[in-house]
Design a protein around this motif. Structure first.
Motif, PDB file in Angstrom:
ATOM      1  N   TYR A   8       0.843  -1.196   0.000  1.00  0.00           N
ATOM      2  CA  TYR A   8       0.000   0.000   0.000  1.00  0.00           C
ATOM      3  C   TYR A   8       0.873   1.239   0.000  1.00  0.00           C
ATOM      4  O   TYR A   8       1.960   1.241   0.578  1.00  0.00           O
ATOM      5  CB  TYR A   8      -0.890   0.037   1.249  1.00  0.00           C
ATOM      6  N   THR A   9       0.364   2.283  -0.618  1.00  0.00           N
ATOM      7  CA  THR A   9       0.954   3.614  -0.513  1.00  0.00           C
ATOM      8  C   THR A   9       0.049   4.428   0.414  1.00  0.00           C
ATOM      9  O   THR A   9      -0.986   3.931   0.885  1.00  0.00           O
ATOM     10  CB  THR A   9       1.052   4.291  -1.894  1.00  0.00           C
ATOM     11  N   ALA A  10       0.409   5.668   0.630  1.00  0.00           N
ATOM     12  CA  ALA A  10      -0.378   6.512   1.530  1.00  0.00           C
ATOM     13  C   ALA A  10      -1.829   6.629   1.074  1.00  0.00           C
ATOM     14  O   ALA A  10      -2.735   6.718   1.905  1.00  0.00           O
ATOM     15  CB  ALA A  10       0.253   7.892   1.644  1.00  0.00           C
ATOM     16  N   GLY A  11      -2.071   6.580  -0.224  1.00  0.00           N
ATOM     17  CA  GLY A  11      -3.444   6.654  -0.721  1.00  0.00           C
ATOM     18  C   GLY A  11      -4.307   5.491  -0.257  1.00  0.00           C
ATOM     19  O   GLY A  11      -5.529   5.606  -0.175  1.00  0.00           O
ATOM     20  N   TYR A  51       3.754   9.732   9.646  1.00  0.00           N
ATOM     21  CA  TYR A  51       4.622   8.974   8.739  1.00  0.00           C
ATOM     22  C   TYR A  51       4.011   8.900   7.345  1.00  0.00           C
ATOM     23  O   TYR A  51       4.702   9.114   6.337  1.00  0.00           O
ATOM     24  CB  TYR A  51       4.849   7.550   9.247  1.00  0.00           C
ATOM     25  N   ALA A  52       2.726   8.570   7.256  1.00  0.00           N
ATOM     26  CA  ALA A  52       2.071   8.388   5.963  1.00  0.00           C
ATOM     27  C   ALA A  52       1.948   9.687   5.175  1.00  0.00           C
ATOM     28  O   ALA A  52       1.748   9.654   3.963  1.00  0.00           O
ATOM     29  CB  ALA A  52       0.701   7.741   6.151  1.00  0.00           C
ATOM     30  N   SER A  53       2.067  10.833   5.846  1.00  0.00           N
ATOM     31  CA  SER A  53       1.982  12.116   5.148  1.00  0.00           C
ATOM     32  C   SER A  53       3.279  12.468   4.430  1.00  0.00           C
ATOM     33  O   SER A  53       3.304  13.407   3.640  1.00  0.00           O
ATOM     34  CB  SER A  53       1.626  13.229   6.144  1.00  0.00           C
ATOM     35  N   ARG A  54       4.326  11.711   4.683  1.00  0.00           N
ATOM     36  CA  ARG A  54       5.625  12.004   4.078  1.00  0.00           C
ATOM     37  C   ARG A  54       5.772  11.288   2.730  1.00  0.00           C
ATOM     38  O   ARG A  54       5.276  10.177   2.554  1.00  0.00           O
ATOM     39  CB  ARG A  54       6.741  11.594   5.027  1.00  0.00           C
ATOM     40  N   PRO A  55       6.487  11.915   1.794  1.00  0.00           N
ATOM     41  CA  PRO A  55       6.671  11.300   0.468  1.00  0.00           C
ATOM     42  C   PRO A  55       7.345   9.930   0.569  1.00  0.00           C
ATOM     43  O   PRO A  55       8.310   9.756   1.314  1.00  0.00           O
ATOM     44  CB  PRO A  55       7.579  12.287  -0.268  1.00  0.00           C
ATOM     45  N   GLY A  56       6.815   8.972  -0.179  1.00  0.00           N
ATOM     46  CA  GLY A  56       7.428   7.657  -0.275  1.00  0.00           C
ATOM     47  C   GLY A  56       6.993   6.644   0.763  1.00  0.00           C
ATOM     48  O   GLY A  56       7.488   5.521   0.778  1.00  0.00           O
ATOM     49  N   TRP A  57       6.028   7.007   1.622  1.00  0.00           N
ATOM     50  CA  TRP A  57       5.562   6.059   2.652  1.00  0.00           C
ATOM     51  C   TRP A  57       4.905   4.866   1.976  1.00  0.00           C
ATOM     52  O   TRP A  57       4.130   5.015   1.029  1.00  0.00           O
ATOM     53  CB  TRP A  57       4.556   6.732   3.583  1.00  0.00           C
ATOM     54  N   THR A  58       5.244   3.672   2.446  1.00  0.00           N
ATOM     55  CA  THR A  58       4.589   2.456   1.981  1.00  0.00           C
ATOM     56  C   THR A  58       4.371   1.510   3.151  1.00  0.00           C
ATOM     57  O   THR A  58       5.049   1.609   4.183  1.00  0.00           O
ATOM     58  CB  THR A  58       5.406   1.713   0.899  1.00  0.00           C
ATOM     59  N   ALA A  59       3.430   0.610   2.967  1.00  0.00           N
ATOM     60  CA  ALA A  59       3.121  -0.397   3.977  1.00  0.00           C
ATOM     61  C   ALA A  59       2.938  -1.744   3.297  1.00  0.00           C
ATOM     62  O   ALA A  59       2.645  -1.819   2.099  1.00  0.00           O
ATOM     63  CB  ALA A  59       1.839  -0.026   4.734  1.00  0.00           C
ATOM     64  N   ALA A  60       3.097  -2.783   4.089  1.00  0.00           N
ATOM     65  CA  ALA A  60       2.794  -4.148   3.643  1.00  0.00           C
ATOM     66  C   ALA A  60       1.958  -4.788   4.745  1.00  0.00           C
ATOM     67  O   ALA A  60       2.278  -4.656   5.932  1.00  0.00           O
ATOM     68  CB  ALA A  60       4.073  -4.938   3.409  1.00  0.00           C
ATOM     69  N   VAL A  61       0.886  -5.449   4.352  1.00  0.00           N
ATOM     70  CA  VAL A  61       0.010  -6.127   5.308  1.00  0.00           C
ATOM     71  C   VAL A  61      -0.084  -7.590   4.886  1.00  0.00           C
ATOM     72  O   VAL A  61      -0.346  -7.891   3.725  1.00  0.00           O
ATOM     73  CB  VAL A  61      -1.400  -5.484   5.365  1.00  0.00           C
ATOM     74  N   ALA A  62       0.141  -8.471   5.855  1.00  0.00           N
ATOM     75  CA  ALA A  62       0.109  -9.914   5.599  1.00  0.00           C
ATOM     76  C   ALA A  62      -1.229 -10.489   6.047  1.00  0.00           C
ATOM     77  O   ALA A  62      -1.765 -10.105   7.093  1.00  0.00           O
ATOM     78  CB  ALA A  62       1.238 -10.612   6.345  1.00  0.00           C
ATOM     79  N   GLY A  70      -0.230  -9.432  10.270  1.00  0.00           N
ATOM     80  CA  GLY A  70       0.843  -8.512  10.615  1.00  0.00           C
ATOM     81  C   GLY A  70       0.973  -7.412   9.587  1.00  0.00           C
ATOM     82  O   GLY A  70       0.320  -7.440   8.544  1.00  0.00           O
ATOM     83  N   PHE A  71       1.827  -6.452   9.908  1.00  0.00           N
ATOM     84  CA  PHE A  71       2.059  -5.328   9.001  1.00  0.00           C
ATOM     85  C   PHE A  71       3.445  -4.764   9.247  1.00  0.00           C
ATOM     86  O   PHE A  71       4.060  -4.998  10.286  1.00  0.00           O
ATOM     87  CB  PHE A  71       1.004  -4.225   9.193  1.00  0.00           C
ATOM     88  N   CYS A  72       3.912  -4.014   8.274  1.00  0.00           N
ATOM     89  CA  CYS A  72       5.086  -3.174   8.461  1.00  0.00           C
ATOM     90  C   CYS A  72       4.898  -1.946   7.584  1.00  0.00           C
ATOM     91  O   CYS A  72       4.127  -1.967   6.628  1.00  0.00           O
ATOM     92  CB  CYS A  72       6.386  -3.903   8.137  1.00  0.00           C
ATOM     93  N   TRP A 122       9.797 -12.045   8.932  1.00  0.00           N
ATOM     94  CA  TRP A 122      10.848 -12.052   7.907  1.00  0.00           C
ATOM     95  C   TRP A 122      10.241 -11.855   6.520  1.00  0.00           C
ATOM     96  O   TRP A 122      10.748 -11.066   5.711  1.00  0.00           O
ATOM     97  CB  TRP A 122      11.631 -13.362   7.995  1.00  0.00           C
ATOM     98  N   GLN A 123       9.145 -12.563   6.218  1.00  0.00           N
ATOM     99  CA  GLN A 123       8.494 -12.411   4.914  1.00  0.00           C
ATOM    100  C   GLN A 123       8.007 -10.989   4.710  1.00  0.00           C
ATOM    101  O   GLN A 123       8.199 -10.407   3.626  1.00  0.00           O
ATOM    102  CB  GLN A 123       7.310 -13.373   4.790  1.00  0.00           C
ATOM    103  N   LEU A 124       7.350 -10.433   5.719  1.00  0.00           N
ATOM    104  CA  LEU A 124       6.884  -9.046   5.629  1.00  0.00           C
ATOM    105  C   LEU A 124       8.056  -8.116   5.351  1.00  0.00           C
ATOM    106  O   LEU A 124       8.002  -7.270   4.453  1.00  0.00           O
ATOM    107  CB  LEU A 124       6.206  -8.626   6.938  1.00  0.00           C
ATOM    108  N   HIS A 125       9.086  -8.241   6.159  1.00  0.00           N
ATOM    109  CA  HIS A 125      10.269  -7.394   6.074  1.00  0.00           C
ATOM    110  C   HIS A 125      10.893  -7.460   4.684  1.00  0.00           C
ATOM    111  O   HIS A 125      11.111  -6.436   4.029  1.00  0.00           O
ATOM    112  CB  HIS A 125      11.253  -7.863   7.156  1.00  0.00           C
TER     113      HIS A 125
END
Length: 184
Positions: A8-11, A51-62, A70-72, A122-125
């Motif tokens: 995911y991106t901030a959007g 954090y999400a308001s800054r350029p380039g923020w991304t997330a991963a959700v498992a 989980g998430f990162c 580890w997979q998320l990371h």
């Protein structure tokens, strides 16, 4: 164990915000008993928004089946970053000069109890890092977490400690770790 990981991106934050907040509360409060204003859901939500308001923020959700496990998430450090300012012992300028492309900060990585010890973190990371273009990644870890076991996991993943910092007046003192995004 393999889980499905979505990026995911901030959007996309509105779609995953409640999932992230719920997992945070479950793990930080119920599992680890972390209390106080710094660990409150409200303060965590404020940090997430910042954090999400800054350029380039991304997330991963498992997910496993339909269960979020989980998430990162993280964000690149820009030229105006304050990331290195709270270091207890200041680092040399060549370590802290940022341009938005050199370093990505892994702000959070959290996995729910039933999925811990199964390689999900580890997979998320690694899946999250595979999408990053920066040279190096940094994170903060409470050295007391798991009686040092959490920091040991990061070190096994290739991180090395470069110092300690206290980013907020009411936060713990964290170990500051760094490693290359792409391991050779």
């Amino acid at each position: 164990m393999t889980v499905e990981i979505r990026h995911y991106t901030a959007g996309g934050l509105p779609e995953i915000r409640q999932t992230i907040l719920d997992i945070h509360a479950e793990v930080r409060h119920k599992d680890f008993g972390l209390t106080g204003p710094f660990y409150s859901v409200e303060r965590f939500n404020e940090r997430l928004s910042t954090y999400a308001s800054r350029p380039g923020w991304t997330a991963a959700v498992a997910h496993e089946d339909r269960d979020p496990v989980g998430f990162c998430f993280g964000v690149p450090l820009g030229p105006d970053t304050r990331w290195w300012k709270p270091m207890i012992t200041p680092l040399p300028e060549e370590m802290t000069k940022e341009d938005g492309k050199r370093t990505v900060a892994l702000n959070e990585i959290v996995v729910r109890r039933p999925w811990r010890g199964r390689g999900v973190a580890w997979q998320l990371h690694e899946t999250w890092l595979a999408q990053r273009q920066e040279e190096r990644v940094t994170l903060l870890v409470n050295p007391a977490a798991g009686d040092g076991a959490v920091q040991a996991v990061y070190e096994a993943w290739g991180y090395r400690k470069i110092g300690d910092q206290q980013p907020f007046p009411d936060s713990p003192i964290f170990a500051s770790l760094v490693r290359p995004v792409k391991r050779s």
